[in-house]
Scaffold this motif. Structure first.
Motif, PDB file in Angstrom:
ATOM      1  N   THR A 199       0.838  -1.185   0.000  1.00  0.00           N
ATOM      2  CA  THR A 199       0.000   0.000   0.000  1.00  0.00           C
ATOM      3  C   THR A 199       0.885   1.250   0.000  1.00  0.00           C
ATOM      4  OG1 THR A 199      -0.083  -0.010   2.403  1.00  0.00           O
ATOM      5  CG2 THR A 199      -1.850  -1.177   1.233  1.00  0.00           C
ATOM      6  N   ALA A 200       0.283   2.377  -0.209  1.00  0.00           N
ATOM      7  CA  ALA A 200       1.050   3.622  -0.289  1.00  0.00           C
ATOM      8  C   ALA A 200       1.826   3.896   0.996  1.00  0.00           C
ATOM      9  CB  ALA A 200       0.126   4.792  -0.609  1.00  0.00           C
ATOM     10  N   THR A 201       1.241   3.572   2.119  1.00  0.00           N
ATOM     11  CA  THR A 201       1.897   3.831   3.403  1.00  0.00           C
ATOM     12  C   THR A 201       2.913   2.751   3.747  1.00  0.00           C
ATOM     13  OG1 THR A 201       0.253   2.601   4.665  1.00  0.00           O
ATOM     14  CG2 THR A 201      -0.188   4.947   4.275  1.00  0.00           C
ATOM     15  N   GLY A 202       2.835   1.628   3.061  1.00  0.00           N
ATOM     16  CA  GLY A 202       3.683   0.499   3.423  1.00  0.00           C
ATOM     17  C   GLY A 202       3.112  -0.314   4.567  1.00  0.00           C
ATOM     18  N   GLY A 203       1.971   0.113   5.074  1.00  0.00           N
ATOM     19  CA  GLY A 203       1.379  -0.592   6.201  1.00  0.00           C
ATOM     20  C   GLY A 203       0.719  -1.900   5.820  1.00  0.00           C
ATOM     21  N   GLY A 204       0.406  -2.056   4.546  1.00  0.00           N
ATOM     22  CA  GLY A 204      -0.189  -3.297   4.062  1.00  0.00           C
ATOM     23  C   GLY A 204       0.675  -3.895   2.977  1.00  0.00           C
ATOM     24  N   THR A 205       1.024  -5.166   3.137  1.00  0.00           N
ATOM     25  CA  THR A 205       1.811  -5.860   2.117  1.00  0.00           C
ATOM     26  C   THR A 205       1.116  -7.166   1.761  1.00  0.00           C
ATOM     27  OG1 THR A 205       3.190  -6.890   3.828  1.00  0.00           O
ATOM     28  CG2 THR A 205       4.021  -4.857   2.839  1.00  0.00           C
ATOM     29  N   TYR A 206       1.295  -7.578   0.527  1.00  0.00           N
ATOM     30  CA  TYR A 206       0.603  -8.749   0.007  1.00  0.00           C
ATOM     31  C   TYR A 206       1.598  -9.568  -0.820  1.00  0.00           C
ATOM     32  CZ  TYR A 206      -3.068  -5.537   1.249  1.00  0.00           C
ATOM     33  OH  TYR A 206      -3.843  -4.654   1.951  1.00  0.00           O
ATOM     34  N   TYR A 214      11.333  -9.494 -13.823  1.00  0.00           N
ATOM     35  CA  TYR A 214      10.552  -8.883 -12.743  1.00  0.00           C
ATOM     36  C   TYR A 214      10.268  -7.425 -13.086  1.00  0.00           C
ATOM     37  CZ  TYR A 214      11.131 -12.919  -9.734  1.00  0.00           C
ATOM     38  OH  TYR A 214      11.057 -14.182  -9.197  1.00  0.00           O
ATOM     39  N   TYR A 215       9.009  -7.046 -12.915  1.00  0.00           N
ATOM     40  CA  TYR A 215       8.557  -5.688 -13.211  1.00  0.00           C
ATOM     41  C   TYR A 215       7.982  -5.047 -11.954  1.00  0.00           C
ATOM     42  CZ  TYR A 215       8.573  -7.372 -18.061  1.00  0.00           C
ATOM     43  OH  TYR A 215       8.931  -7.911 -19.275  1.00  0.00           O
ATOM     44  N   CYS A 216       8.292  -3.769 -11.766  1.00  0.00           N
ATOM     45  CA  CYS A 216       7.585  -3.020 -10.735  1.00  0.00           C
ATOM     46  C   CYS A 216       6.540  -2.140 -11.429  1.00  0.00           C
ATOM     47  CB  CYS A 216       8.534  -2.185  -9.880  1.00  0.00           C
ATOM     48  SG  CYS A 216       9.458  -0.908 -10.757  1.00  0.00           S
ATOM     49  N   ALA A 217       5.495  -1.848 -10.707  1.00  0.00           N
ATOM     50  CA  ALA A 217       4.401  -1.062 -11.262  1.00  0.00           C
ATOM     51  C   ALA A 217       3.752  -0.259 -10.148  1.00  0.00           C
ATOM     52  CB  ALA A 217       3.386  -1.994 -11.924  1.00  0.00           C
ATOM     53  N   SER A 218       3.149   0.852 -10.515  1.00  0.00           N
ATOM     54  CA  SER A 218       2.485   1.686  -9.506  1.00  0.00           C
ATOM     55  C   SER A 218       1.080   2.038  -9.969  1.00  0.00           C
ATOM     56  CB  SER A 218       3.291   2.962  -9.249  1.00  0.00           C
ATOM     57  OG  SER A 218       3.261   3.810 -10.376  1.00  0.00           O
ATOM     58  N   ARG A 219       0.261   2.335  -9.000  1.00  0.00           N
ATOM     59  CA  ARG A 219      -1.086   2.815  -9.282  1.00  0.00           C
ATOM     60  C   ARG A 219      -1.323   4.022  -8.390  1.00  0.00           C
ATOM     61  NH1 ARG A 219      -5.334   0.512  -6.058  1.00  0.00           N
ATOM     62  NH2 ARG A 219      -6.658   0.480  -7.922  1.00  0.00           N
ATOM     63  N   ALA A 251      -3.350  -1.319  -2.549  1.00  0.00           N
ATOM     64  CA  ALA A 251      -2.701  -2.214  -3.502  1.00  0.00           C
ATOM     65  C   ALA A 251      -3.669  -3.302  -3.941  1.00  0.00           C
ATOM     66  CB  ALA A 251      -1.473  -2.846  -2.859  1.00  0.00           C
ATOM     67  N   THR A 252      -3.428  -3.840  -5.101  1.00  0.00           N
ATOM     68  CA  THR A 252      -4.179  -4.995  -5.582  1.00  0.00           C
ATOM     69  C   THR A 252      -3.200  -6.014  -6.153  1.00  0.00           C
ATOM     70  OG1 THR A 252      -4.524  -4.500  -7.936  1.00  0.00           O
ATOM     71  CG2 THR A 252      -5.904  -3.307  -6.367  1.00  0.00           C
ATOM     72  N   THR A 253      -3.712  -7.176  -6.491  1.00  0.00           N
ATOM     73  CA  THR A 253      -2.871  -8.216  -7.064  1.00  0.00           C
ATOM     74  C   THR A 253      -3.064  -8.338  -8.569  1.00  0.00           C
ATOM     75  OG1 THR A 253      -4.532  -9.926  -6.687  1.00  0.00           O
ATOM     76  CG2 THR A 253      -2.967  -9.516  -4.898  1.00  0.00           C
ATOM     77  N   ARG A 254      -3.859  -7.440  -9.146  1.00  0.00           N
ATOM     78  CA  ARG A 254      -4.193  -7.526 -10.572  1.00  0.00           C
ATOM     79  C   ARG A 254      -3.327  -6.566 -11.379  1.00  0.00           C
ATOM     80  NH1 ARG A 254      -9.143  -7.234  -7.894  1.00  0.00           N
ATOM     81  NH2 ARG A 254      -9.226  -5.003  -8.378  1.00  0.00           N
ATOM     82  N   ALA A 255      -2.656  -7.097 -12.372  1.00  0.00           N
ATOM     83  CA  ALA A 255      -1.754  -6.278 -13.183  1.00  0.00           C
ATOM     84  C   ALA A 255      -2.483  -5.116 -13.851  1.00  0.00           C
ATOM     85  CB  ALA A 255      -1.070  -7.147 -14.236  1.00  0.00           C
ATOM     86  N   HIS A 256      -3.715  -5.334 -14.293  1.00  0.00           N
ATOM     87  CA  HIS A 256      -4.415  -4.281 -15.033  1.00  0.00           C
ATOM     88  C   HIS A 256      -4.821  -3.106 -14.150  1.00  0.00           C
ATOM     89  CE1 HIS A 256      -8.008  -6.776 -13.882  1.00  0.00           C
ATOM     90  NE2 HIS A 256      -8.465  -5.577 -13.596  1.00  0.00           N
ATOM     91  N   ASP A 257      -4.675  -3.237 -12.838  1.00  0.00           N
ATOM     92  CA  ASP A 257      -4.974  -2.129 -11.931  1.00  0.00           C
ATOM     93  C   ASP A 257      -3.809  -1.141 -11.820  1.00  0.00           C
ATOM     94  OD1 ASP A 257      -6.847  -4.180  -9.588  1.00  0.00           O
ATOM     95  OD2 ASP A 257      -7.513  -3.012 -11.326  1.00  0.00           O
ATOM     96  N   TYR A 258      -2.652  -1.515 -12.353  1.00  0.00           N
ATOM     97  CA  TYR A 258      -1.461  -0.686 -12.237  1.00  0.00           C
ATOM     98  C   TYR A 258      -1.253   0.107 -13.524  1.00  0.00           C
ATOM     99  CZ  TYR A 258      -0.587  -3.053  -7.892  1.00  0.00           C
ATOM    100  OH  TYR A 258      -0.718  -3.504  -6.598  1.00  0.00           O
ATOM    101  N   HIS A 259      -0.973   1.411 -13.362  1.00  0.00           N
ATOM    102  CA  HIS A 259      -0.962   2.305 -14.515  1.00  0.00           C
ATOM    103  C   HIS A 259       0.419   2.493 -15.120  1.00  0.00           C
ATOM    104  CE1 HIS A 259      -4.903   4.486 -13.148  1.00  0.00           C
ATOM    105  NE2 HIS A 259      -4.927   3.192 -12.898  1.00  0.00           N
ATOM    106  N   THR A 260       1.435   2.467 -14.288  1.00  0.00           N
ATOM    107  CA  THR A 260       2.796   2.767 -14.744  1.00  0.00           C
ATOM    108  C   THR A 260       3.694   1.578 -14.458  1.00  0.00           C
ATOM    109  OG1 THR A 260       2.479   5.118 -14.285  1.00  0.00           O
ATOM    110  CG2 THR A 260       4.743   4.356 -14.496  1.00  0.00           C
ATOM    111  N   TRP A 261       4.492   1.226 -15.448  1.00  0.00           N
ATOM    112  CA  TRP A 261       5.356   0.047 -15.337  1.00  0.00           C
ATOM    113  C   TRP A 261       6.812   0.402 -15.602  1.00  0.00           C
ATOM    114  CZ3 TRP A 261       3.655  -5.019 -14.317  1.00  0.00           C
ATOM    115  CH2 TRP A 261       2.280  -5.150 -14.152  1.00  0.00           C
ATOM    116  N   GLY A 262       7.701  -0.239 -14.853  1.00  0.00           N
ATOM    117  CA  GLY A 262       9.127  -0.132 -15.130  1.00  0.00           C
ATOM    118  C   GLY A 262       9.498  -1.066 -16.266  1.00  0.00           C
ATOM    119  N   GLN A 263      10.762  -1.056 -16.646  1.00  0.00           N
ATOM    120  CA  GLN A 263      11.197  -1.782 -17.831  1.00  0.00           C
ATOM    121  C   GLN A 263      11.499  -3.263 -17.583  1.00  0.00           C
ATOM    122  OE1 GLN A 263      13.160  -0.349 -15.828  1.00  0.00           O
ATOM    123  NE2 GLN A 263      15.136  -1.395 -15.845  1.00  0.00           N
TER     124      GLN A 263
END
Length: 123
Positions: free
Chosen positions: A51-58, A93-98, A103-115
């Motif tokens: 999550t944005a705060t880091g308080g939730g991890t999955y 391995y890719y990082c992505a942000s929304r 946070a979610t576990t679905r790739a399509h929920d993330y808007h920006t992706w690293g290389q």
């Protein structure tokens, strides 16, 4: 925001790597961040998210207890510590942000992706 993933490499089974995802362009302290991976011939799959705060991890069941996601807000970076690596962890391995705090576990929920960064685990 733009993302740059790094830290991949080749390691023997049982070894460790730490991936980093650095954000530029703006702070992503209000963004949820996820890590995904894609092995040759396979679909992209969820690995971990914060999550944005880091308080939730999955975590995906396949990496739970071995991988840990963490955020370094001061450096605008998210890390994925990978321990006890197995050959089946081999993938790009890719990082992505929304732009939402949750946070979610679905790739399509993330808007920006690293290389992507290659991780290869040899037996």
């Amino acid at each position: 925001v733009q993302l740059q993933a790094s830290g991949g490499g080749e390691v023997q089974a049982g070894g460790s790597l730490r991936l980093s995802c650095a954000a530029s362009g703006r702070s992503f302290s209000t963004f949820a961040v996820g890590w995904f991976r894609q092995a040759p011939g396979k679909e992209r799959e969820f690995v971990a998210a914060s999550t944005a705060t880091g308080g939730g991890t999955y975590y995906a069941d396949s990496v739970k207890g071995r991988f840990a996601i963490s955020r370094d807000t001061a450096k605008n970076t998210v890390h994925l510590q990978m321990n006890s690596l197995k050959p089946e962890d081999t993938a790009v391995y890719y990082c992505a942000s929304r732009p939402y705090p949750l946070a979610t576990t679905r790739a399509h929920d993330y808007h920006t992706w690293g290389q992507g960064t290659q991780v290869t685990v040899s037996s």
